[in-house]
Design an enzyme around this catalytic site. Structure first.
Site, PDB file in Angstrom:
ATOM      1  N   THR A  18       0.813  -1.193   0.000  1.00 42.55           N
ATOM      2  CA  THR A  18       0.000   0.000   0.000  1.00 42.55           C
ATOM      3  C   THR A  18       0.853   1.253   0.000  1.00 42.55           C
ATOM      4  O   THR A  18       1.746   1.418   0.820  1.00 42.55           O
ATOM      5  CB  THR A  18      -0.952   0.110   1.194  1.00 42.55           C
ATOM      6  OG1 THR A  18      -1.771  -1.033   1.236  1.00 42.55           O
ATOM      7  CG2 THR A  18      -1.832   1.322   1.100  1.00 42.55           C
ATOM      8  N   LYS A  50      -8.100   0.433  -2.477  1.00 47.71           N
ATOM      9  CA  LYS A  50      -7.841   0.886  -1.114  1.00 47.71           C
ATOM     10  C   LYS A  50      -8.399   2.275  -0.840  1.00 47.71           C
ATOM     11  O   LYS A  50      -8.090   2.883   0.173  1.00 47.71           O
ATOM     12  CB  LYS A  50      -6.336   0.863  -0.859  1.00 47.71           C
ATOM     13  CG  LYS A  50      -5.732  -0.514  -1.106  1.00 47.71           C
ATOM     14  CD  LYS A  50      -4.238  -0.460  -1.152  1.00 47.71           C
ATOM     15  CE  LYS A  50      -3.670  -1.798  -1.605  1.00 47.71           C
ATOM     16  NZ  LYS A  50      -2.234  -1.733  -1.791  1.00 47.71           N
ATOM     17  N   GLY A  65      -8.621   6.732   2.145  1.00 53.33           N
ATOM     18  CA  GLY A  65      -7.762   5.633   1.726  1.00 53.33           C
ATOM     19  C   GLY A  65      -7.159   4.990   2.954  1.00 53.33           C
ATOM     20  O   GLY A  65      -7.037   5.629   4.003  1.00 53.33           O
ATOM     21  N   SER A 144       3.543   1.524   3.121  1.00 54.23           N
ATOM     22  CA  SER A 144       4.950   1.176   2.958  1.00 54.23           C
ATOM     23  C   SER A 144       5.688   2.096   2.004  1.00 54.23           C
ATOM     24  O   SER A 144       6.869   2.365   2.185  1.00 54.23           O
ATOM     25  CB  SER A 144       5.081  -0.274   2.497  1.00 54.23           C
ATOM     26  OG  SER A 144       4.369  -0.468   1.294  1.00 54.23           O
ATOM     27  N   ALA A 176       6.422   3.733  -6.665  1.00 54.91           N
ATOM     28  CA  ALA A 176       6.389   2.369  -7.212  1.00 54.91           C
ATOM     29  C   ALA A 176       7.752   1.950  -7.739  1.00 54.91           C
ATOM     30  O   ALA A 176       8.103   0.760  -7.705  1.00 54.91           O
ATOM     31  CB  ALA A 176       5.335   2.265  -8.312  1.00 54.91           C
ATOM     32  N   CYS A 179       9.669   1.439  -3.927  1.00 53.70           N
ATOM     33  CA  CYS A 179       9.133   0.533  -2.912  1.00 53.70           C
ATOM     34  C   CYS A 179       8.681  -0.778  -3.551  1.00 53.70           C
ATOM     35  O   CYS A 179       7.822  -0.775  -4.424  1.00 53.70           O
ATOM     36  CB  CYS A 179       7.956   1.200  -2.199  1.00 53.70           C
ATOM     37  SG  CYS A 179       7.177   0.140  -0.951  1.00 53.70           S
ATOM     38  N   THR A 182       4.839  -1.627  -3.593  1.00 55.46           N
ATOM     39  CA  THR A 182       3.961  -0.684  -4.287  1.00 55.46           C
ATOM     40  C   THR A 182       4.020  -0.983  -5.779  1.00 55.46           C
ATOM     41  O   THR A 182       5.096  -1.187  -6.327  1.00 55.46           O
ATOM     42  CB  THR A 182       4.437   0.763  -4.037  1.00 55.46           C
ATOM     43  OG1 THR A 182       4.438   1.008  -2.631  1.00 55.46           O
ATOM     44  CG2 THR A 182       3.546   1.778  -4.731  1.00 55.46           C
TER      45      THR A 182
END
Length: 191
Positions: A18, A50, A65, A144, A176, A179, A182
């Site tokens: 997330t 989410k 969210g 995260s 993205a 991480c 993600t």
């Protein structure tokens, strides 16, 4: 004992995943969330939703969210909707009432999630510790990859001509790329 501790005790990998980012620029508010859910080093789902639009109608739109356990977040969304019904048009009050319940109720206290919520006037981060935090700069990053997305959004917020949505898209792509929890399957909610 938290759900994370319980999972570790049973030899299960903790849930990760997330990135939720909220960008407020001018009169625009954009909430972005990636779709990845991971358990350990395995991607369990790539298109989880989410984000949710809560209270609707006559300037009372609220978007939210979550980061954390899905079942816990859904419970919290329902509770927040109930608080918004009880206190229509009063997002801050609804958030404080939810945070009080979350911290004091034996069942809710075990819920593991964080929430980012916003209406046209305000943005808040809610936690199970009873925190209701309003960011100074109109930006929220949780999950995260939240710190990566937040840092990118802060770097982009003052770029002339860059909309809240453009900032959110670019910041989520950066998160993205950094991480591993993600992905680039991002959805948006806008006010």
């Amino acid at each position: 004992m938290s759900d994370t501790d319980d999972r570790a005790r049973h030899g299960l990998a903790p849930w990760h995943g997330t990135t939720i980012l909220l960008v407020r620029k001018g009169s625009d508010v954009v909430l972005a969330g990636d779709g990845q859910v991971s358990v350990g080093n395995t991607i369990m789902k790539s298109n989880a939703k989410k984000l949710r639009r809560l209270s609707k109608g006559e300037g009372r739109d609220v978007i939210a969210g979550f980061a954390g356990s899905t079942a816990d977040a859904l419970t919290l969304f329902e509770r927040l909707e109930g608080k918004l019904e009880k206190h229509p048009g009063q997002l801050a009050r609804a958030c404080v009432e939810l945070a009080k319940d979350w911290r004091q109720d034996k069942y809710l206290r075990r819920l593991e999630a964080m929430m980012a919520v916003a209406d046209k006037q305000s943005s808040f981060v809610l936690t199970g510790s009873g925190d209701v935090l309003e960011p100074e700069d109109g930006l929220i990053g949780i999950g995260s990859g939240g710190s990566f997305a937040l840092a990118a959004a802060r770097a982009l917020i003052d770029v002339d001509g860059m909309s809240a949505e453009a900032i959110a898209k670019k910041a989520m792509k950066i998160a993205a790329d950094i991480c591993i929890y993600t992905n680039q399957n991002v959805i948006f909610e806008k006010l």
